[in-house]
Design an enzyme around this catalytic site. Structure first.
Site, PDB file in Angstrom:
ATOM      1  N   SER A 140       0.722  -1.279  -0.108  1.00  0.00           N
ATOM      2  CA  SER A 140      -0.120   0.064   0.150  1.00  0.00           C
ATOM      3  C   SER A 140       0.958   1.149  -0.107  1.00  0.00           C
ATOM      4  O   SER A 140       2.044   1.335   0.493  1.00  0.00           O
ATOM      5  CB  SER A 140      -0.964  -0.004   1.174  1.00  0.00           C
ATOM      6  OG  SER A 140      -1.430   1.176   1.565  1.00  0.00           O
ATOM      7  N   TYR A 154      -2.556  -0.844  10.265  1.00  0.00           N
ATOM      8  CA  TYR A 154      -2.508  -1.105   8.776  1.00  0.00           C
ATOM      9  C   TYR A 154      -1.477  -0.863   7.989  1.00  0.00           C
ATOM     10  O   TYR A 154      -0.493  -1.718   7.385  1.00  0.00           O
ATOM     11  CB  TYR A 154      -3.919  -0.668   8.211  1.00  0.00           C
ATOM     12  CG  TYR A 154      -3.956  -0.793   6.554  1.00  0.00           C
ATOM     13  CD1 TYR A 154      -4.406  -1.802   6.357  1.00  0.00           C
ATOM     14  CD2 TYR A 154      -3.620   0.190   5.563  1.00  0.00           C
ATOM     15  CE1 TYR A 154      -4.633  -2.226   4.850  1.00  0.00           C
ATOM     16  CE2 TYR A 154      -3.493  -0.059   4.499  1.00  0.00           C
ATOM     17  CZ  TYR A 154      -4.250  -1.256   3.905  1.00  0.00           C
ATOM     18  OH  TYR A 154      -4.327  -1.300   2.567  1.00  0.00           O
TER      19      TYR A 154
END
Length: 253
Positions: A140, A154
């Site tokens: 990401s 995350y």
């Protein structure tokens, strides 16, 4: 050339769209996720559009290592080989550290990092036995820096999986397997999916699922070492995110 591609987290979102686009490119598919009924629906959809494709499905909960190894083995046996494994399954839960929601952060950490480790181990066992394969790790853009608030855990897991894959690439570099086993790390920006359904959908940085996944698939097919996708604007923003002072970074995100 037709490849057999295993995609985890294939029941929805980016994983499901990758399956559609890889099938359209002429590849066979091994689809894994917890929601078997969605996998069956996706298989039927793909076979209706591309009846010459082979599509195998298997239920896998990536937080269960035994299920990961057994599932990868079953899919390889059914299809004969696995040429590419896309480690895509992930979770976007999270809370500010120290606010009593360790359960949410733990679930994200177990799914996104420990689950990815199990998938990588299972994939590499197959690739080492075949002496060929392509590991794709879906990280990401949030992995480029520590993120605040509910994104903290995350982002940390996504940085972890990127380093896991890049460490593997470093290990293979200069060995006889370097040209036979490829490793790609993808750093997606905002791409519309179930995971980010609560993010403002009108942001100009939010790509449609189809466009975002098309950029991911193009990078995967080129077997690049890493890619920020879609390239515009994320390739340009990557060095800014890596090096911006914290005050600037916080305003950006």
């Amino acid at each position: 050339m037709t490849k057999t591609i295993l995609i985890t987290g294939a029941s929805s979102g980016l994983g499901a769209e990758m399956a559609r686009q890889f099938a359209a490119r002429g590849h066979d598919l091994a689809l894994a996720a917890r929601r078997t009924e969605r996998l069956e629906e996706l298989r039927n959809e793909i076979l209706a559009a591309h009846p010459d494709r082979r599509v195998a499905v298997h239920p896998i909960d990536v937080t269960d290592p035994d299920a990961v190894f057994a599932g990868f083995g079953a899919l390889r046996e059914e299809l004969g080989r696995l040429d590419r494994v896309v480690v895509n399954a992930g979770l976007g839960k999270g809370a500010k550290l120290g606010t009593g929601r360790f359960d949410a952060n733990l679930e994200t950490a177990m799914t996104n990092f420990v689950g990815a480790l199990a998938q990588t181990e299972a994939a590499m066992e197959v690739f080492r036995a075949q002496e060929a394969g392509h590991l794709v790790m879906v990280s990401s853009m949030s992995a480029l820096r520590g993120m605040p608030s509910s994104m903290t855990t995350y982002a940390a897991t996504k940085a972890g999986v990127a380093h896991l894959a890049e460490g593997l690439r470093t290990e293979l570099h200069g060995t006889r397997l370097a040209d036979k086993i490829k490793v790609t790390v993808l750093y997606p920006g905002y791409i519309r999916s179930e995971m980010n359904a609560q993010v403002e959908q009108s942001t100009p940085l939010m790509a449609s699922t189809e466009k975002g996944v098309a950029a991911m698939v193009a990078a995967i097919e080129k077997e690049v070492g890493s890619a920020h996708v879609p390239p515009l604007p994320w390739a340009a923003l990557a060095p800014v995110m890596r090096h911006a002072p914290l005050g600037v970074l916080k305003k950006m995100i």
